[in-house]
Write a protein that holds these residues in place. Structure first.
Motif, PDB file in Angstrom:
ATOM      1  N   ASP A  49       0.825  -1.226   0.072  1.00  0.00           N
ATOM      2  CA  ASP A  49       0.097  -0.029  -0.115  1.00  0.00           C
ATOM      3  C   ASP A  49       0.922   1.192   0.141  1.00  0.00           C
ATOM      4  O   ASP A  49       0.581   2.253  -0.572  1.00  0.00           O
ATOM      5  CB  ASP A  49      -0.873  -0.019   1.184  1.00  0.00           C
ATOM      6  CG  ASP A  49      -2.074  -0.956   1.058  1.00  0.00           C
ATOM      7  OD1 ASP A  49      -2.290  -1.638  -0.047  1.00  0.00           O
ATOM      8  OD2 ASP A  49      -2.480  -1.570   2.195  1.00  0.00           O
ATOM      9  N   GLY A  91       1.347   2.388  -3.581  1.00  0.00           N
ATOM     10  CA  GLY A  91       0.017   2.505  -4.461  1.00  0.00           C
ATOM     11  C   GLY A  91      -0.274   3.659  -4.604  1.00  0.00           C
ATOM     12  O   GLY A  91       0.430   4.706  -4.330  1.00  0.00           O
ATOM     13  N   SER A  92      -1.520   3.974  -5.456  1.00  0.00           N
ATOM     14  CA  SER A  92      -1.721   5.431  -5.822  1.00  0.00           C
ATOM     15  C   SER A  92      -3.179   5.624  -5.223  1.00  0.00           C
ATOM     16  O   SER A  92      -4.116   5.360  -5.836  1.00  0.00           O
ATOM     17  CB  SER A  92      -1.690   5.317  -7.480  1.00  0.00           C
ATOM     18  OG  SER A  92      -2.040   6.722  -7.851  1.00  0.00           O
ATOM     19  N   GLY A 144      -5.325   1.895  -5.447  1.00  0.00           N
ATOM     20  CA  GLY A 144      -4.099   1.096  -5.541  1.00  0.00           C
ATOM     21  C   GLY A 144      -3.374   1.286  -6.665  1.00  0.00           C
ATOM     22  O   GLY A 144      -3.202   2.475  -7.150  1.00  0.00           O
ATOM     23  N   ASN A 160      -1.124  -3.811  -3.284  1.00  0.00           N
ATOM     24  CA  ASN A 160      -1.477  -2.662  -4.073  1.00  0.00           C
ATOM     25  C   ASN A 160      -1.903  -2.947  -5.338  1.00  0.00           C
ATOM     26  O   ASN A 160      -2.722  -2.303  -6.088  1.00  0.00           O
ATOM     27  CB  ASN A 160      -0.344  -1.471  -4.089  1.00  0.00           C
ATOM     28  CG  ASN A 160       0.912  -2.105  -4.468  1.00  0.00           C
ATOM     29  OD1 ASN A 160       1.315  -2.989  -3.974  1.00  0.00           O
ATOM     30  ND2 ASN A 160       1.483  -1.321  -5.290  1.00  0.00           N
ATOM     31  N   ASN A 174       6.445  -4.797  -7.303  1.00  0.00           N
ATOM     32  CA  ASN A 174       6.575  -3.689  -6.610  1.00  0.00           C
ATOM     33  C   ASN A 174       8.296  -3.682  -6.295  1.00  0.00           C
ATOM     34  O   ASN A 174       8.891  -2.581  -6.306  1.00  0.00           O
ATOM     35  CB  ASN A 174       6.047  -3.952  -5.111  1.00  0.00           C
ATOM     36  CG  ASN A 174       4.791  -3.322  -5.324  1.00  0.00           C
ATOM     37  OD1 ASN A 174       4.057  -2.759  -6.182  1.00  0.00           O
ATOM     38  ND2 ASN A 174       3.928  -4.030  -4.271  1.00  0.00           N
TER      39      ASN A 174
END
Length: 234
Positions: free
Chosen positions: A12, A15-16, A20, A52, A80
């Motif tokens: 997370d 994430g955006s 996510g 995410n 990631n």
């Protein structure tokens, strides 16, 4: 002597927003905090989650085996890890990605010796792919890798500032616990990490610190070894 820590980093954090996804700006922000730690005589390893992008346990269908869903989730952590390592290098750190199985030229097959050598030389080890096995969470991967790399402490950043008697986001009467033992965590069913990870840390007497990982100042303090959040001891 340098202090060696493993930071469990939630997907997370990369994430955006609520939707996510994997966001380059979020990765750059995290990297800007983590890259300078070597100057503070901290040897840093990271275990990255994949929530995410995809949580394997949440991917369900009558025709989908749990092993396949978990494999997809582990691949999400590799995505990631690759992007975060690139952000760390852009921020001036030496960072390498290790995975439990071959994933191509952008990462290395995990070897505890190679990862320890990287840490000792001032590099950051980004550990993706979880344990490489289904049915184990990235919390368990964090505990396992911390022990393999002979870390002094396991750090886990969360949305709240430590361990509480209940979920502070839903229970206004919840109170923060400053220090607790692993046995009590298990007996009280406190949701710190999954039980396998807690048991592994307890058996090998690995200290754990849980803190608000979304706050840059608190994250820096935790990396420096300051007394923030909740400490869990054997």
């Amino acid at each position: 002597m340098a202090r060696r820590v493993l930071l469990k980093l939630s997907g997370d954090a990369l994430g955006s927003g609520p939707a996510g996804g994997l966001d380059a700006k979020a990765c750059a922000s995290v990297a800007a905090i983590l890259a300078p730690v070597a100057a503070d005589r901290v040897e840093l390893a990271l275990v990255v989650g994949g929530g995410n992008v995809l949580r394997g346990r949440e991917l369900t269908a009558p025709w989908l085996a749990r092993t396949t869903a978990d494999a997809a989730g582990m691949l999400a952590t590799v995505m990631n890890g690759l992007v975060l390592a690139a952000a760390l290098r852009d921020a001036g750190a030496r960072a390498e990605v290790f995975t439990p199985w071959p994933t191509g030229g952008e990462s290395h097959l995990f070897s505890a010796r190679a990862a320890r050598d990287l840490l000792a030389s001032g590099g950051i080890a980004v550990l993706a792919g979880g344990t490489g096995n289904p049915f184990f969470t990235t919390d368990t991967a964090a505990a396992l890798r911390a022990l393999e790399l002979e870390c002094d402490e396991l750090l886990k950043g969360t949305r709240v500032d430590g361990i509480y008697t209940a979920d502070p986001e839903t229970d206004p009467k919840a109170t923060r616990i400053a220090s607790i033992r692993y046995t009590e965590v298990l007996e009280r069913g406190l949701e710190v990490m999954d039980a396998a990870a807690v048991a592994l840390c307890r058996e090998h007497r690995l200290p754990l610190r849980v803190f608000r990982g979304t706050d840059p100042a608190t994250l820096r303090a935790a990396l420096r070894g300051e007394d923030v959040g909740t400490v869990v001891r054997p």
